[in-house]
Scaffold this motif. Structure first.
Motif, PDB file in Angstrom:
ATOM      1  N   ALA A 143       6.425  14.264  19.869  1.00  0.00           N
ATOM      2  CA  ALA A 143       7.968  14.842  19.254  1.00  0.00           C
ATOM      3  C   ALA A 143       7.325  15.613  18.061  1.00  0.00           C
ATOM      4  O   ALA A 143       8.495  16.707  17.949  1.00  0.00           O
ATOM      5  CB  ALA A 143       8.026  13.357  18.422  1.00  0.00           C
ATOM      6  N   ARG A 144       6.642  15.464  17.271  1.00  0.00           N
ATOM      7  CA  ARG A 144       5.900  16.025  16.456  1.00  0.00           C
ATOM      8  C   ARG A 144       5.889  17.743  16.409  1.00  0.00           C
ATOM      9  O   ARG A 144       6.478  18.840  16.341  1.00  0.00           O
ATOM     10  CB  ARG A 144       5.297  15.963  15.503  1.00  0.00           C
ATOM     11  N   ASP A 145       5.127  18.173  18.055  1.00  0.00           N
ATOM     12  CA  ASP A 145       4.949  18.948  18.880  1.00  0.00           C
ATOM     13  C   ASP A 145       6.016  19.957  19.138  1.00  0.00           C
ATOM     14  O   ASP A 145       5.783  21.253  18.992  1.00  0.00           O
ATOM     15  CB  ASP A 145       3.505  18.981  19.360  1.00  0.00           C
ATOM     16  N   PHE A 146       6.258  19.189  19.549  1.00  0.00           N
ATOM     17  CA  PHE A 146       7.851  19.674  20.189  1.00  0.00           C
ATOM     18  C   PHE A 146       8.859  19.967  19.542  1.00  0.00           C
ATOM     19  O   PHE A 146       8.977  20.931  19.297  1.00  0.00           O
ATOM     20  CB  PHE A 146       8.590  18.665  21.228  1.00  0.00           C
ATOM     21  N   LEU A 147       9.248  19.216  18.115  1.00  0.00           N
ATOM     22  CA  LEU A 147       9.889  20.070  17.226  1.00  0.00           C
ATOM     23  C   LEU A 147       9.735  21.671  16.511  1.00  0.00           C
ATOM     24  O   LEU A 147      10.248  22.300  16.496  1.00  0.00           O
ATOM     25  CB  LEU A 147      10.202  19.233  16.413  1.00  0.00           C
ATOM     26  N   SER A 149       7.234  23.220  17.978  1.00  0.00           N
ATOM     27  CA  SER A 149       7.084  24.401  18.786  1.00  0.00           C
ATOM     28  C   SER A 149       8.973  24.805  19.054  1.00  0.00           C
ATOM     29  O   SER A 149       8.895  26.766  19.168  1.00  0.00           O
ATOM     30  CB  SER A 149       6.816  23.750  20.533  1.00  0.00           C
ATOM     31  N   THR A 150       9.674  24.129  18.954  1.00  0.00           N
ATOM     32  CA  THR A 150      11.568  24.529  18.757  1.00  0.00           C
ATOM     33  C   THR A 150      11.581  25.219  17.681  1.00  0.00           C
ATOM     34  O   THR A 150      12.457  25.548  17.393  1.00  0.00           O
ATOM     35  CB  THR A 150      12.070  23.592  19.414  1.00  0.00           C
ATOM     36  N   GLY A 151      11.146  25.135  16.660  1.00  0.00           N
ATOM     37  CA  GLY A 151      10.803  25.713  15.029  1.00  0.00           C
ATOM     38  C   GLY A 151      12.246  24.450  14.229  1.00  0.00           C
ATOM     39  O   GLY A 151      12.546  25.174  13.282  1.00  0.00           O
ATOM     40  N   ASP A 152      12.192  23.878  14.951  1.00  0.00           N
ATOM     41  CA  ASP A 152      13.513  22.489  14.705  1.00  0.00           C
ATOM     42  C   ASP A 152      12.689  21.969  13.345  1.00  0.00           C
ATOM     43  O   ASP A 152      11.524  21.103  13.410  1.00  0.00           O
ATOM     44  CB  ASP A 152      13.449  21.442  15.244  1.00  0.00           C
ATOM     45  N   ASP A 153      12.999  22.306  12.446  1.00  0.00           N
ATOM     46  CA  ASP A 153      11.970  21.962  11.048  1.00  0.00           C
ATOM     47  C   ASP A 153      12.935  19.984  10.492  1.00  0.00           C
ATOM     48  O   ASP A 153      12.110  20.357   9.636  1.00  0.00           O
ATOM     49  CB  ASP A 153      12.121  22.187   9.603  1.00  0.00           C
ATOM     50  N   GLY A 154      13.812  20.182  11.273  1.00  0.00           N
ATOM     51  CA  GLY A 154      14.481  18.711  10.917  1.00  0.00           C
ATOM     52  C   GLY A 154      15.682  19.036   9.716  1.00  0.00           C
ATOM     53  O   GLY A 154      16.397  18.236   8.901  1.00  0.00           O
ATOM     54  N   VAL A 155      15.791  19.781   9.112  1.00  0.00           N
ATOM     55  CA  VAL A 155      16.303  21.029   8.139  1.00  0.00           C
ATOM     56  C   VAL A 155      17.870  21.397   8.358  1.00  0.00           C
ATOM     57  O   VAL A 155      17.983  22.122   8.893  1.00  0.00           O
ATOM     58  CB  VAL A 155      15.952  21.677   6.744  1.00  0.00           C
TER      59      VAL A 155
END
Length: 158
Positions: A143-147, A149-155
């Motif tokens: 899940a961390r690697d997917f986020l 790779s998609t450039g979604d930093d959670g902000v």
């Protein structure tokens, strides 16, 4: 006399701890008895801390701690070939080092089963879901690697 009392308290505590471990049928990773058996166990532990092994999720600091403690046990067993031949002081040091190793390996054991009660979407009735520590860590890492790779930093910005 104080030293003797401390030794008795320690021995009772250890017997209770060992009794509870036996009741739970935990298999300690390390039980140093003789130099030969320990050498085999230490080699297996070091091998299993590599990628794909039982303890692959041991972090760098814990790995260094385990390796240091394994080296300490090896040095103690080099002085006397078995635990039975050791002095009381050396037995205490060996037991302490062995407990440190087992504590780290038990916490990061990839085979350790973790269960939780989860309510499926749309239901209030909880169901028991179990997975191993290794499965959970792989899911977390994926899940961390997917986020990343998609450039979604959670902000989120509005």
């Amino acid at each position: 006399m104080k030293r003797f009392a401390k030794a008795v308290v320690f021995a009772v505590g250890m017997s209770l701890a060992m009794g509870s471990m036996a009741a739970e049928k935990l298999d300690p990773a390390l039980q140093a008895v003789t130099k030969e058996k320990f050498d085999d166990q230490a080699a297996a532990i070091r091998q299993q801390m590599k990628a794909g092994g039982r303890w692959e999720f041991v972090d760098t600091a814990e790995r260094a701690q385990v390796n240091t403690r394994l080296d300490e046990i090896a040095a103690l067993l080099a002085k006397s070939n078995s635990v039975d031949e050791m002095s009381r002081e050396d037995k205490g040091k060996l037991l302490e080092a062995q407990e440190d190793v087992n504590a780290v390996l038990t916490k990061k054991d990839g085979r350790r089963l973790i269960c939780q009660q989860v309510a499926p979407t749309g239901s209030n009735r909880k169901q028991k879901q179990c997975s191993t520590f290794a499965e959970r860590e792989r899911q977390r890492r994926d899940a961390r690697d997917f986020l990343r790779s998609t450039g979604d930093d959670g902000v989120r910005t509005n």
